[in-house]
Scaffold this motif. Structure first.
Motif, PDB file in Angstrom:
ATOM      1  N   LEU A  11      51.761  36.395  69.750  1.00 17.48           N
ATOM      2  CA  LEU A  11      51.423  35.053  69.293  1.00 17.48           C
ATOM      3  C   LEU A  11      51.317  34.954  67.771  1.00 17.48           C
ATOM      4  O   LEU A  11      51.023  33.881  67.241  1.00 17.48           O
ATOM      5  CB  LEU A  11      50.112  34.599  69.935  1.00 17.48           C
ATOM      6  CG  LEU A  11      50.201  34.349  71.447  1.00 17.48           C
ATOM      7  CD1 LEU A  11      48.821  34.184  72.052  1.00 17.48           C
ATOM      8  CD2 LEU A  11      51.064  33.125  71.737  1.00 17.48           C
ATOM      9  N   GLY A  12      51.534  36.063  67.081  1.00 12.65           N
ATOM     10  CA  GLY A  12      51.487  36.047  65.625  1.00 12.65           C
ATOM     11  C   GLY A  12      50.086  36.035  65.050  1.00 12.65           C
ATOM     12  O   GLY A  12      49.884  35.640  63.902  1.00 12.65           O
ATOM     13  N   PHE A  13      49.088  36.501  65.816  1.00 12.29           N
ATOM     14  CA  PHE A  13      47.709  36.539  65.352  1.00 12.29           C
ATOM     15  C   PHE A  13      47.433  37.852  64.623  1.00 12.29           C
ATOM     16  O   PHE A  13      48.099  38.869  64.863  1.00 12.29           O
ATOM     17  CB  PHE A  13      46.739  36.433  66.521  1.00 12.29           C
ATOM     18  CG  PHE A  13      46.820  35.144  67.305  1.00 12.29           C
ATOM     19  CD1 PHE A  13      47.431  34.017  66.768  1.00 12.29           C
ATOM     20  CD2 PHE A  13      46.280  35.057  68.572  1.00 12.29           C
ATOM     21  CE1 PHE A  13      47.506  32.828  67.480  1.00 12.29           C
ATOM     22  CE2 PHE A  13      46.347  33.877  69.298  1.00 12.29           C
ATOM     23  CZ  PHE A  13      46.962  32.765  68.757  1.00 12.29           C
ATOM     24  N   THR A  14      46.445  37.841  63.756  1.00 14.72           N
ATOM     25  CA  THR A  14      45.967  39.088  63.174  1.00 14.72           C
ATOM     26  C   THR A  14      44.976  39.723  64.145  1.00 14.72           C
ATOM     27  O   THR A  14      44.348  39.042  64.965  1.00 14.72           O
ATOM     28  CB  THR A  14      45.300  38.840  61.811  1.00 14.72           C
ATOM     29  OG1 THR A  14      44.285  37.829  61.947  1.00 14.72           O
ATOM     30  CG2 THR A  14      46.329  38.389  60.793  1.00 14.72           C
ATOM     31  N   TYR A  15      44.832  41.045  64.027  1.00 11.30           N
ATOM     32  CA  TYR A  15      44.097  41.786  65.052  1.00 11.30           C
ATOM     33  C   TYR A  15      43.363  42.959  64.436  1.00 11.30           C
ATOM     34  O   TYR A  15      43.889  43.642  63.546  1.00 11.30           O
ATOM     35  CB  TYR A  15      45.065  42.290  66.129  1.00 11.30           C
ATOM     36  CG  TYR A  15      44.439  43.151  67.195  1.00 11.30           C
ATOM     37  CD1 TYR A  15      43.975  42.593  68.382  1.00 11.30           C
ATOM     38  CD2 TYR A  15      44.314  44.532  67.016  1.00 11.30           C
ATOM     39  CE1 TYR A  15      43.397  43.387  69.365  1.00 11.30           C
ATOM     40  CE2 TYR A  15      43.740  45.333  67.991  1.00 11.30           C
ATOM     41  CZ  TYR A  15      43.283  44.751  69.171  1.00 11.30           C
ATOM     42  OH  TYR A  15      42.705  45.547  70.138  1.00 11.30           O
ATOM     43  N   GLN A  16      42.155  43.204  64.925  1.00 14.24           N
ATOM     44  CA  GLN A  16      41.364  44.352  64.506  1.00 14.24           C
ATOM     45  C   GLN A  16      40.641  44.913  65.724  1.00 14.24           C
ATOM     46  O   GLN A  16      40.154  44.158  66.578  1.00 14.24           O
ATOM     47  CB  GLN A  16      40.332  43.946  63.445  1.00 14.24           C
ATOM     48  CG  GLN A  16      39.450  45.096  62.955  1.00 14.24           C
ATOM     49  CD  GLN A  16      38.431  44.641  61.933  1.00 14.24           C
ATOM     50  OE1 GLN A  16      38.349  43.447  61.609  1.00 14.24           O
ATOM     51  NE2 GLN A  16      37.643  45.570  61.419  1.00 14.24           N
ATOM     52  N   SER A  17      40.551  46.220  65.815  1.00 22.50           N
ATOM     53  CA  SER A  17      39.828  46.845  66.929  1.00 22.50           C
ATOM     54  C   SER A  17      38.711  47.728  66.400  1.00 22.50           C
ATOM     55  O   SER A  17      38.815  48.317  65.316  1.00 22.50           O
ATOM     56  CB  SER A  17      40.783  47.666  67.796  1.00 22.50           C
ATOM     57  OG  SER A  17      41.502  48.600  67.011  1.00 22.50           O
ATOM     58  N   LEU A  18      37.640  47.792  67.181  1.00 28.74           N
ATOM     59  CA  LEU A  18      36.493  48.649  66.885  1.00 28.74           C
ATOM     60  C   LEU A  18      36.175  49.468  68.125  1.00 28.74           C
ATOM     61  O   LEU A  18      36.460  49.040  69.251  1.00 28.74           O
ATOM     62  CB  LEU A  18      35.268  47.815  66.500  1.00 28.74           C
ATOM     63  CG  LEU A  18      35.384  46.898  65.267  1.00 28.74           C
ATOM     64  CD1 LEU A  18      34.122  46.047  65.140  1.00 28.74           C
ATOM     65  CD2 LEU A  18      35.603  47.718  64.008  1.00 28.74           C
TER      66      LEU A  18
END
Length: 361
Positions: free
Chosen positions: A325-332
């Motif tokens: 979807l073209g979103f930015t993403y971060q994982s923890l």
């Protein structure tokens, strides 16, 4: 039944089922399936973000070896349809590979396909999926197939055949009421019912494809103000089917509210409410789980996703959705898992979460 004994029981049951699977007469699915449409996505390698549990990393490595397919097949001979996965039989012979997950096919109701079925239909589009009663799987594996049927012009008078396990969920009923299937009729197949379809349409959908989400949002009339900037923190309620609670949830909630987040438990909302709220979310944060599926409702504009993984389990699916979807993403990564891998509770590193929130400003 304790875990070791239960696991041993299921291994034994599957082994015995596999023996029966191999003994039953079979026919060739490919020979009886006329392709109306076949598209393939090229294999693409993606290591994903730096922070992922081992299970997610393994999935991405294996995914890089698979060819993803979208297809519509019209069966050239009347078939009986098994209720759980939609495995087809022709003249009492099993057609392995006829469901949407051939690698997981097992133990259909063999003897029920020998008897004359109680109900027969001239045509139907099969929307079976083994986990179609799960919110994530409903959108990615059930609604996606309905989208493929519409996008490739399967005639509108051909009904959808849906297993009862899926049709009885609140989200399926609400999606139908909201009009996602348009004028297409829906037939519900009983949990133990084998039906016959003279012309069955078998659909394969790409695993993760933006045009399907656009189709869903249009059908559900989802789409809030594109300039909305709501921050949503997705809660996993105490009644969540697979546990995975944060033991310091109250501290997490306090921190999220301090940084402008609304605390939302999708399990307490209707599908209409979820679509409306998440369509206005500029930031969506929360634990790995089906509630993050709602990011598909943020259409046509930007969003940032913060996903909190347990070290003991987790798929990369919401990362893959965000990327599509073209979103930015971060994982923890959360800490100190306690319990079985799939349901373990953990502690959230509050300092790491606060740093992620601060970077939003």
């Amino acid at each position: 039944m304790s875990y070791p004994f239960r696991d041993h029981y299921h291994r034994t049951r599957k082994a015995l089922g596999g023996v029966l699977n191999g003994l039953w007469p079979r026919n060739d699915f490919a020979r009886l399936a006329h392709p109306l449409q076949e598209l393939r996505k090229p294999i693409a390698s993606d290591a994903g973000p730096a922070i992922l549990p081992d299970q997610a990393k393994t999935f991405l490595r294996e995914w890089a070896t698979r060819e993803d397919t979208e297809a519509v097949y019209r069966m050239v001979r009347p078939c009986t349809v098994d209720p759980k996965m939609g495995i087809l039989f022709s003249q009492g012979r099993v057609l392995w590979g006829s469901s949407d997950q051939p690698e997981r096919e097992r133990n259909p109701r063999f003897f029920s396909h020998v008897k004359a079925p109680a109900r027969r239909f001239p045509a139907a589009i099969l929307l079976h999926h083994v986990h179609g009663d799960n919110y994530f799987h409903f959108f990615l594996y059930v609604l996606s197939k309905a989208a493929v049927a519409d996008l490739h012009d399967v005639p509108g008078n051909v009904p959808l055949l849906v297993p009862a396990r899926t049709a009885q969920t609140a989200f399926f009923r609400q999606a139908q009421e909201l009009g996602v299937f348009g004028d297409r009729k829906v037939i519900v197949q009983g949990k133990q019912e084998v039906v016959e379809v003279e012309t069955a349409y078998v659909v394969r959908a790409f695993f993760n494809h933006r045009p399907y989400y656009d189709w869903m949002c249009q059908g559900l009339r989802a789409g809030g103000r594109p300039d909305a900037r709501r921050r949503i923190f997705v809660l996993r309620g105490k009644s969540a089917a697979n546990g995975r609670q944060f033991r310091n949830q109250q501290d997490v909630n306090t921190l999220a509210v301090q940084h402008g987040f609304e605390l939302i438990d999708p399990g307490h909302l209707s599908l209409r409410e979820q679509a409306d709220i998440f369509s206005e979310a500029a930031v969506i944060a929360g634990a790995h789980g089906a509630g993050l599926t709602n990011l598909i409702f943020r259409t046509g504009t930007q969003c940032h996703i913060i996903e909190l993984f347990s070290p003991s389990m987790g798929s990369p699916h919401y990362y893959m959705l965000a990327k599509e979807l073209g979103f930015t993403y971060q994982s923890l990564m959360t800490e100190d898992p306690r319990g079985r891998d799939f349901t373990a509770s953990t502690q959230v590193d509050l300092a790491a979460l606060e740093e992620a929130f601060r970077r939003l400003n």
